[in-house]
Each structure stands twice: as structure tokens, then as C-alpha cells.
Design a protein around this motif. Structure first.
Motif, PDB file in Angstrom:
ATOM      1  N   TRP A 284       5.493  -5.974  44.902  1.00  8.02           N
ATOM      2  CA  TRP A 284       6.259  -6.095  43.659  1.00  8.02           C
ATOM      3  C   TRP A 284       5.859  -7.344  42.892  1.00  8.02           C
ATOM      4  O   TRP A 284       5.833  -8.453  43.444  1.00  8.02           O
ATOM      5  CB  TRP A 284       7.750  -6.107  43.975  1.00  8.02           C
ATOM      6  CG  TRP A 284       8.642  -5.919  42.787  1.00  8.02           C
ATOM      7  CD1 TRP A 284       8.719  -4.812  41.992  1.00  8.02           C
ATOM      8  CD2 TRP A 284       9.602  -6.845  42.279  1.00  8.02           C
ATOM      9  NE1 TRP A 284       9.670  -4.998  41.011  1.00  8.02           N
ATOM     10  CE2 TRP A 284      10.231  -6.238  41.167  1.00  8.02           C
ATOM     11  CE3 TRP A 284       9.992  -8.126  42.652  1.00  8.02           C
ATOM     12  CZ2 TRP A 284      11.222  -6.852  40.422  1.00  8.02           C
ATOM     13  CZ3 TRP A 284      10.980  -8.746  41.913  1.00  8.02           C
ATOM     14  CH2 TRP A 284      11.589  -8.117  40.817  1.00  8.02           C
TER      15      TRP A 284
ATOM     16  N   GLU B 159       7.401   5.444  39.804  1.00  8.25           N
ATOM     17  CA  GLU B 159       8.459   4.949  38.923  1.00  8.25           C
ATOM     18  C   GLU B 159       9.069   6.097  38.126  1.00  8.25           C
ATOM     19  O   GLU B 159      10.274   6.144  37.911  1.00  8.25           O
ATOM     20  CB  GLU B 159       7.934   3.855  37.984  1.00  8.25           C
ATOM     21  CG  GLU B 159       7.572   2.553  38.676  1.00  8.25           C
ATOM     22  CD  GLU B 159       8.750   1.811  39.289  1.00  8.25           C
ATOM     23  OE1 GLU B 159       9.919   2.148  39.000  1.00  8.25           O
ATOM     24  OE2 GLU B 159       8.496   0.874  40.063  1.00  8.25           O
TER      25      GLU B 159
ATOM     26  N   GLN C  26      11.480   7.973  40.197  1.00 10.79           N
ATOM     27  CA  GLN C  26      12.729   7.245  40.434  1.00 10.79           C
ATOM     28  C   GLN C  26      13.797   7.552  39.390  1.00 10.79           C
ATOM     29  O   GLN C  26      14.985   7.432  39.689  1.00 10.79           O
ATOM     30  CB  GLN C  26      12.471   5.737  40.452  1.00 10.79           C
ATOM     31  CG  GLN C  26      13.749   4.943  40.705  1.00 10.79           C
ATOM     32  CD  GLN C  26      13.605   3.463  40.486  1.00 10.79           C
ATOM     33  OE1 GLN C  26      12.531   2.953  40.219  1.00 10.79           O
ATOM     34  NE2 GLN C  26      14.709   2.754  40.593  1.00 10.79           N
TER      35      GLN C  26
ATOM     36  N   TRP D 197      15.293   3.184  44.017  1.00 12.87           N
ATOM     37  CA  TRP D 197      13.937   2.880  44.475  1.00 12.87           C
ATOM     38  C   TRP D 197      13.846   3.060  45.982  1.00 12.87           C
ATOM     39  O   TRP D 197      12.795   3.433  46.512  1.00 12.87           O
ATOM     40  CB  TRP D 197      13.548   1.469  44.045  1.00 12.87           C
ATOM     41  CG  TRP D 197      12.115   1.145  44.318  1.00 12.87           C
ATOM     42  CD1 TRP D 197      11.638   0.155  45.109  1.00 12.87           C
ATOM     43  CD2 TRP D 197      10.953   1.818  43.793  1.00 12.87           C
ATOM     44  NE1 TRP D 197      10.265   0.164  45.113  1.00 12.87           N
ATOM     45  CE2 TRP D 197       9.814   1.187  44.317  1.00 12.87           C
ATOM     46  CE3 TRP D 197      10.777   2.912  42.944  1.00 12.87           C
ATOM     47  CZ2 TRP D 197       8.516   1.586  44.018  1.00 12.87           C
ATOM     48  CZ3 TRP D 197       9.473   3.312  42.653  1.00 12.87           C
ATOM     49  CH2 TRP D 197       8.363   2.653  43.181  1.00 12.87           C
TER      50      TRP D 197
ATOM     51  N   ALA E 214      16.734  -4.733  32.138  1.00 13.64           N
ATOM     52  CA  ALA E 214      16.348  -3.370  32.505  1.00 13.64           C
ATOM     53  C   ALA E 214      15.173  -2.897  31.655  1.00 13.64           C
ATOM     54  O   ALA E 214      14.438  -1.982  32.051  1.00 13.64           O
ATOM     55  CB  ALA E 214      17.528  -2.421  32.341  1.00 13.64           C
TER      56      ALA E 214
ATOM     57  N   SER F 207       8.269  -3.343  27.232  1.00 11.81           N
ATOM     58  CA  SER F 207       8.409  -2.017  27.840  1.00 11.81           C
ATOM     59  C   SER F 207       8.692  -0.950  26.793  1.00 11.81           C
ATOM     60  O   SER F 207       8.248   0.195  26.929  1.00 11.81           O
ATOM     61  CB  SER F 207       9.479  -2.012  28.936  1.00 11.81           C
ATOM     62  OG  SER F 207      10.790  -2.056  28.424  1.00 11.81           O
TER      63      SER F 207
ATOM     64  N   THR G  24      11.955   2.852  32.681  1.00 11.04           N
ATOM     65  CA  THR G  24      10.904   3.190  33.652  1.00 11.04           C
ATOM     66  C   THR G  24       9.664   2.350  33.389  1.00 11.04           C
ATOM     67  O   THR G  24       9.032   1.851  34.329  1.00 11.04           O
ATOM     68  CB  THR G  24      10.575   4.696  33.580  1.00 11.04           C
ATOM     69  OG1 THR G  24      11.748   5.436  33.928  1.00 11.04           O
ATOM     70  CG2 THR G  24       9.440   5.070  34.515  1.00 11.04           C
TER      71      THR G  24
ATOM     72  N   TYR H 279       9.545  -0.589  32.136  1.00 11.16           N
ATOM     73  CA  TYR H 279       9.776  -1.971  32.584  1.00 11.16           C
ATOM     74  C   TYR H 279       9.621  -2.072  34.101  1.00 11.16           C
ATOM     75  O   TYR H 279       8.976  -2.995  34.611  1.00 11.16           O
ATOM     76  CB  TYR H 279      11.145  -2.478  32.145  1.00 11.16           C
ATOM     77  CG  TYR H 279      11.259  -3.971  32.299  1.00 11.16           C
ATOM     78  CD1 TYR H 279      10.658  -4.824  31.376  1.00 11.16           C
ATOM     79  CD2 TYR H 279      11.912  -4.542  33.381  1.00 11.16           C
ATOM     80  CE1 TYR H 279      10.717  -6.203  31.522  1.00 11.16           C
ATOM     81  CE2 TYR H 279      11.976  -5.919  33.539  1.00 11.16           C
ATOM     82  CZ  TYR H 279      11.375  -6.750  32.611  1.00 11.16           C
ATOM     83  OH  TYR H 279      11.422  -8.109  32.764  1.00 11.16           O
ATOM     84  N   SER H 280      10.182  -1.108  34.824  1.00 12.42           N
ATOM     85  CA  SER H 280      10.029  -1.096  36.285  1.00 12.42           C
ATOM     86  C   SER H 280       8.553  -1.001  36.668  1.00 12.42           C
ATOM     87  O   SER H 280       8.109  -1.629  37.631  1.00 12.42           O
ATOM     88  CB  SER H 280      10.801   0.071  36.896  1.00 12.42           C
ATOM     89  OG  SER H 280      12.182  -0.109  36.729  1.00 12.42           O
TER      90      SER H 280
ATOM     91  N   GLN I   9       6.844  -4.345  36.247  1.00 11.44           N
ATOM     92  CA  GLN I   9       7.149  -5.190  37.408  1.00 11.44           C
ATOM     93  C   GLN I   9       6.321  -4.747  38.614  1.00 11.44           C
ATOM     94  O   GLN I   9       5.725  -5.566  39.316  1.00 11.44           O
ATOM     95  CB  GLN I   9       8.633  -5.085  37.767  1.00 11.44           C
ATOM     96  CG  GLN I   9       9.585  -5.660  36.745  1.00 11.44           C
ATOM     97  CD  GLN I   9      11.019  -5.281  37.066  1.00 11.44           C
ATOM     98  OE1 GLN I   9      11.325  -4.128  37.408  1.00 11.44           O
ATOM     99  NE2 GLN I   9      11.915  -6.248  36.949  1.00 11.44           N
TER     100      GLN I   9
END
Length: 187
Positions: free
Chosen positions: A21, A38, A41, A46, A137, A142, A161, A163-164, A167
Motif C-alpha cells: 500500500w 479496486e 471492492q 478491502w 475518500a 482522483s 475507487t 483514489y483507492s 493509494q
């Protein structure tokens, strides 16, 4: 040093936090894998996705982009039936759709990684959050990435999604500033 709290006591989550991560990657296959995971998810945790990661790797031949782009409807139905993946048909179809979109980007740019990293000027965004509550979030970045991915035909790539994903592949470092895994604390 206090580390990020989100992995809690889950060993799989802790290992992912500690070794993957927010670690910058330019590996095309890994970038595609994380984009797919992602997307899977969306609406889930996660933790659930990570518990099914090995099944996804088996089903999609370690997220081989060419293989995924060539999947037939029958092959996708077989994956849904025979593998321990999330059974949402749209999410499974998005692996094929997104593989095809990645291939289009690879032919337009020097690669999927170069396309993605162009959104940050080739450098990771390193945040200095003091608490998990500060981590957003989504962000302007993003939203911009999500909009461009959607324009190019990608599915399950909304701003949260995206943004995740940022990361996950280390384009954004959201480890707490006190976490040993934060870019500024790694040796």
C-alpha cells in the motif's frame, strides 16, 4: 511510532499495508491488477477483496492484460462459476473491458504506467496526515483520473475507487506521518 489503524489485527491486511500500500509501482501488470481489485471492492470491504485475491489471480492468469482482453462471455461465465471471486457480473466483465482500455492506452502512450503517472507529473503525492480521519475518500486528482478513465471506456473507476487505486499503486502516500511505512520514515 504509531502506524495506520485500518489494517487492525488482520494479518493479510497488515501484510498488504506493510509491503504494498502506497508503494510506488510502474509495473503494468500490477497496475492493471490493482485497478481490477479496486473495482471489485466497490460496495465491499478491502478485507473481502484481499481474501479472494489468489482466486482472482488464478482466474485471470495473474492479471495478464492480453489474456483478460481476449476473454469471451463464456470464459467470464466459467470464472464466475468456478472461481472464488466476487460473483458480480458487471465487475467481472469490467476486467475484460478495462484490459481492452489498457491496451488502447498502451498503444497511444508509451505505456499504461506512463499514462497514469502523467497525472502526478511522474512523482508520488506524499501526504502528511496525523490521523486516519484526515485521509480523504477522494481528491481533485482522483476525480480528474476517474473522469479520464471513464472517457476511455473503463468501468468501476469512480472518484472513490480511483483514489483507492492511487493509494494502492503508490501514486498517493496516505500512510500516517507517524507510520513506519510512510515514505519519509522508510529506510
Amino acid at each position: 511510532m504509531a502506524q495506520c489503524a485500518w489494517p487492525k489485527d488482520d494479518e493479510r491486511m497488515q501484510a498488504y499495508h506493510d509491503t504494498e500500500w502506497c508503494r510506488p509501482s510502474r509495473d503494468e501488470r500490477y497496475l492493471f491488477e490493482m485497478l481490477c481489485l479496486e473495482g471489485a471492492q466497490a460496495g465491499l470491504s478491502w478485507q473481502i477483496v484481499l481474501s479472494k485475491r489468489d482466486s482472482y489471480k488464478d482466474a485471470f492468469r495473474n492479471f495478464d492484460i492480453d489474456y483478460c482482453a481476449d476473454l469471451t462471455d463464456e470464459a467470464l461465465a466459467g470464472i464466475k462459476e468456478n472461481y472464488g471471486v466476487i460473483k458480480h457480473g458487471g465487475k467481472l466483465e469490467s476486467v475484460r473491458t478495462n484490459a481492452r482500455a489498457v491496451k488502447a492506452i498502451q498503444s497511444e502512450f508509451t505505456g499504461f504506467a506512463d499514462y497514469l503517472w502523467s497525472f502526478t507529473g511522474g512523482k508520488a503525492v506524499i501526504n502528511e496526515w496525523q490521523s486516519d480521519e484526515q485521509v480523504p475518500a477522494q481528491s481533485e486528482l482522483s476525480v480528474k483520473l476517474s473522469k479520464d478513465l471513464k472517457k476511455r471506456g473503463f468501468k468501476f473507476v469512480g472518484p472513490v475507487t480511483a483514489y483507492s487505486f492511487l493509494q494502492a499503486v503508490g501514486m498517493v502516500d496516505d500512510h500516517l506521518i507517524t507510520c513506519p511505512c510512510h515514505t519519509g520514515n522508510r529506510k
